[in-house]
Design an enzyme around this catalytic site. Structure first.
Site, PDB file in Angstrom:
ATOM      1  N   ARG A 151       0.748  -1.863  -0.625  1.00  0.00           N
ATOM      2  CA  ARG A 151       0.152  -0.012   0.031  1.00  0.00           C
ATOM      3  C   ARG A 151       0.813   1.047   0.232  1.00  0.00           C
ATOM      4  NH1 ARG A 151      -4.150  -2.759   4.525  1.00  0.00           N
ATOM      5  NH2 ARG A 151      -2.073  -3.396   4.778  1.00  0.00           N
ATOM      6  N   TYR A 182      -2.082 -21.865   8.386  1.00  0.00           N
ATOM      7  CA  TYR A 182      -1.029 -20.488   8.799  1.00  0.00           C
ATOM      8  C   TYR A 182       0.309 -20.749   9.861  1.00  0.00           C
ATOM      9  CZ  TYR A 182      -0.529 -16.759  11.655  1.00  0.00           C
ATOM     10  OH  TYR A 182       0.487 -14.909  12.110  1.00  0.00           O
ATOM     11  N   GLU A 221      -4.536  -5.488  12.366  1.00  0.00           N
ATOM     12  CA  GLU A 221      -5.200  -5.909  11.119  1.00  0.00           C
ATOM     13  C   GLU A 221      -5.115  -7.258  10.786  1.00  0.00           C
ATOM     14  OE1 GLU A 221      -4.063  -3.153   7.868  1.00  0.00           O
ATOM     15  OE2 GLU A 221      -4.898  -1.334   9.170  1.00  0.00           O
TER      16      GLU A 221
HETATM   17  P1  NDP Z   1      -0.894  -6.734   9.568  1.00  0.00           P
HETATM   18  O1  NDP Z   1      -2.248  -6.820   8.646  1.00  0.00           O
HETATM   19  O2  NDP Z   1      -1.644  -5.797  10.943  1.00  0.00           O
HETATM   20  O3  NDP Z   1       0.115  -6.665   9.082  1.00  0.00           O
HETATM   21  C1  NDP Z   1       0.774  -7.063   7.511  1.00  0.00           C
HETATM   22  C2  NDP Z   1       1.573  -6.218   7.204  1.00  0.00           C
HETATM   23  O4  NDP Z   1       2.066  -7.410   6.071  1.00  0.00           O
HETATM   24  C3  NDP Z   1       1.153  -5.528   6.103  1.00  0.00           C
HETATM   25  O5  NDP Z   1       2.318  -4.463   6.407  1.00  0.00           O
HETATM   26  C4  NDP Z   1       1.126  -6.049   4.812  1.00  0.00           C
HETATM   27  O6  NDP Z   1       0.772  -4.957   3.759  1.00  0.00           O
HETATM   28  C5  NDP Z   1       2.173  -6.776   4.719  1.00  0.00           C
HETATM   29  N1  NDP Z   1       1.780  -7.897   3.536  1.00  0.00           N
HETATM   30  C6  NDP Z   1       1.200  -8.358   3.406  1.00  0.00           C
HETATM   31  N2  NDP Z   1       1.204  -9.322   2.774  1.00  0.00           N
HETATM   32  C7  NDP Z   1       1.960  -8.778   2.110  1.00  0.00           C
HETATM   33  C8  NDP Z   1       2.649  -9.002   0.963  1.00  0.00           C
HETATM   34  N3  NDP Z   1       2.430  -9.912   0.034  1.00  0.00           N
HETATM   35  N4  NDP Z   1       3.718  -8.506  -0.162  1.00  0.00           N
HETATM   36  C9  NDP Z   1       4.139  -7.120   1.113  1.00  0.00           C
HETATM   37  N5  NDP Z   1       3.644  -6.711   2.403  1.00  0.00           N
HETATM   38  C10 NDP Z   1       2.689  -7.753   2.543  1.00  0.00           C
HETATM   39  O7  NDP Z   1      -0.637  -8.034  10.418  1.00  0.00           O
HETATM   40  P2  NDP Z   1       0.496  -8.107  11.966  1.00  0.00           P
HETATM   41  O8  NDP Z   1       1.393  -6.554  11.982  1.00  0.00           O
HETATM   42  O9  NDP Z   1       0.328  -8.351  12.986  1.00  0.00           O
HETATM   43  O10 NDP Z   1       1.351  -9.085  11.163  1.00  0.00           O
HETATM   44  C11 NDP Z   1       2.908  -9.193  10.808  1.00  0.00           C
HETATM   45  C12 NDP Z   1       3.663 -10.150  11.314  1.00  0.00           C
HETATM   46  O11 NDP Z   1       3.668 -10.753  12.745  1.00  0.00           O
HETATM   47  C13 NDP Z   1       2.840 -11.032  10.289  1.00  0.00           C
HETATM   48  O12 NDP Z   1       4.122 -12.178   9.895  1.00  0.00           O
HETATM   49  C14 NDP Z   1       2.044 -12.198  11.207  1.00  0.00           C
HETATM   50  O13 NDP Z   1       1.898 -13.755  10.798  1.00  0.00           O
HETATM   51  C15 NDP Z   1       2.824 -11.695  12.692  1.00  0.00           C
HETATM   52  N6  NDP Z   1       1.794 -12.257  14.174  1.00  0.00           N
HETATM   53  C16 NDP Z   1       1.276 -11.526  14.315  1.00  0.00           C
HETATM   54  C17 NDP Z   1       0.224 -11.988  15.078  1.00  0.00           C
HETATM   55  C18 NDP Z   1      -0.946 -11.373  15.886  1.00  0.00           C
HETATM   56  O14 NDP Z   1      -1.659 -11.997  16.379  1.00  0.00           O
HETATM   57  N7  NDP Z   1      -0.911 -10.295  14.908  1.00  0.00           N
HETATM   58  C19 NDP Z   1       1.181 -12.826  16.730  1.00  0.00           C
HETATM   59  C20 NDP Z   1       2.308 -12.649  15.961  1.00  0.00           C
HETATM   60  C21 NDP Z   1       3.019 -13.291  14.202  1.00  0.00           C
HETATM   61  P3  NDP Z   1       0.464  -4.610   2.510  1.00  0.00           P
HETATM   62  O15 NDP Z   1      -0.496  -5.236   2.824  1.00  0.00           O
HETATM   63  O16 NDP Z   1       0.356  -3.157   2.072  1.00  0.00           O
HETATM   64  O17 NDP Z   1       1.732  -5.290   1.325  1.00  0.00           O
HETATM   65  C1  8X3 Z   2      -0.574 -14.631  15.316  1.00  0.00           C
HETATM   66  C2  8X3 Z   2      -1.193 -15.232  16.354  1.00  0.00           C
HETATM   67  O1  8X3 Z   2      -2.826 -17.332  17.861  1.00  0.00           O
HETATM   68  O2  8X3 Z   2      -3.633 -16.575  15.941  1.00  0.00           O
HETATM   69  O3  8X3 Z   2       0.010 -15.802  14.997  1.00  0.00           O
HETATM   70  O4  8X3 Z   2      -1.640 -17.902  14.968  1.00  0.00           O
HETATM   71  S1  8X3 Z   2      -2.833 -16.915  16.362  1.00  0.00           S
END
Ligand code: NDP
Ligand code: 8X3
Length: 253
Positions: free
Chosen positions: A35, A153, A189
């Protein structure tokens, strides 16, 4: 001279919070995501508030050639990357495996596993040449235990766990630190994306307890970069006080 941190997935959630904390600590930043408008806004806000420099790069981490082109064509001074945070990722769908959607599976594996590898492939040689650097991969508690509906996942985050270990072994002696940060539930998100844009359903993931915030996680990502040069946190699992692991969440209703 400011250090440089490269943060993938900086348009939301953890990545945006990580960008803010590194900016506050005087790093110049390379921020990525699809984005473009959000990257531009974040660049303007961080440069104005902290007087640092920000290079936004907009691409999809799933497209290997785009990843390579964007990093190859960066100005030379941006190639001295001190910290790489492989954060871009997602969950898509929450079905039993027998009801799984192939396009959800592709998105998760292509982003969380292959995207992380494509970015790492472009950046690790630059760190090896400089004999220093710190790679921080964002895993998950889902990479530690497999829970019902989590199937693909969880597999993708188990892959991040294994890749992180593999990187640390192969990069031994190069001067590069490799750390995995494995968070439990945090409200970003993430659940909106997991439920394909259904915000009401996404909210229910946090019913009855206080999950972590993106900032809680970002603070730990920054923390692991502040240790003595001879010390590396290999793996840091963090959850809110309401969560013990993937299975046990103390919901109050
Ligand atoms: P968000 O959805 O808030 O943010 C995800 C980010 O990843 C966005 O900036 C998005 O950018 C980017 N992204 C996703 N797909 C792509 C792509 N194909 N190319 C480039 N950028 C991409 O999620 P989180 O911040 O929560 O997640 C971040 C990381 O943390 C992930 O790896 C997630 O698996 C991990 N995680 C999250 C947890 C949670 O509970 N929230 C817990 C544990 C791990 P854009 O859409 O602009 O491309
Ligand atoms: C994100 C945490 O528990 O939703 O990685 O899988 S959980």
């Amino acid at each position: 001279m400011n250090k440089i941190a490269l943060i993938t997935g900086a348009t939301a959630g953890f990545g945006e919070a990580i960008a803010k904390i590194f900016a506050k600590n005087n790093f110049n930043l390379i921020i990525t995501g699809r984005r473009t408008d959000r990257l531009t806004n974040l660049k303007q806000a961080l440069e104005a508030e902290y007087g640092i420099r920000v290079l936004p790069l907009s691409f999809d981490v799933r497209i290997a050639a785009d990843v390579q082109d964007h990093f190859e064509s960066m100005p030379e001074e941006w190639k001295n990357i001190d910290v790489l945070v492989n954060n871009a990722g997602l969950a898509s769908g929450l079905n039993h495996i027998q009801d799984g959607d192939i396009s959800d599976w592709d998105k998760m594996i292509d982003t969380n596993v292959k995207g992380l590898l494509y970015v790492s492939k472009a950046i690790i040689p630059l760190m090896v040449d400089r004999k220093k650097g710190h790679i921080i991969n964002i895993g998950s508690t889902a990479g530690k235990e497999v829970y019902e509906h989590g199937n693909v996942y969880c597999a993708s985050k188990h892959a991040v766990d294994a890749i992180t270990k593999g990187m640390r072994i192969d990069l031994l002696g190069t001067g590069i630190k490799v750390t995995q940060i494995a968070p439990g539930a945090a409200e970003t998100e993430f659940s909106i994306v997991r439920f394909h844009g259904d915000t009401a359903k996404a909210k229910t993931a946090y019913n009855g307890y206080d999950p972590m915030t993106a900032r809680d996680v970002a603070e730990q990502v920054y923390y692991v970069t502040t240790l003595a040069p001879n010390v590396c946190i290999n793996d840091l699992v963090l959850t809110s006080m309401a969560q013990a692991n993937s299975f046990y969440i103390n919901r109050q209703n």
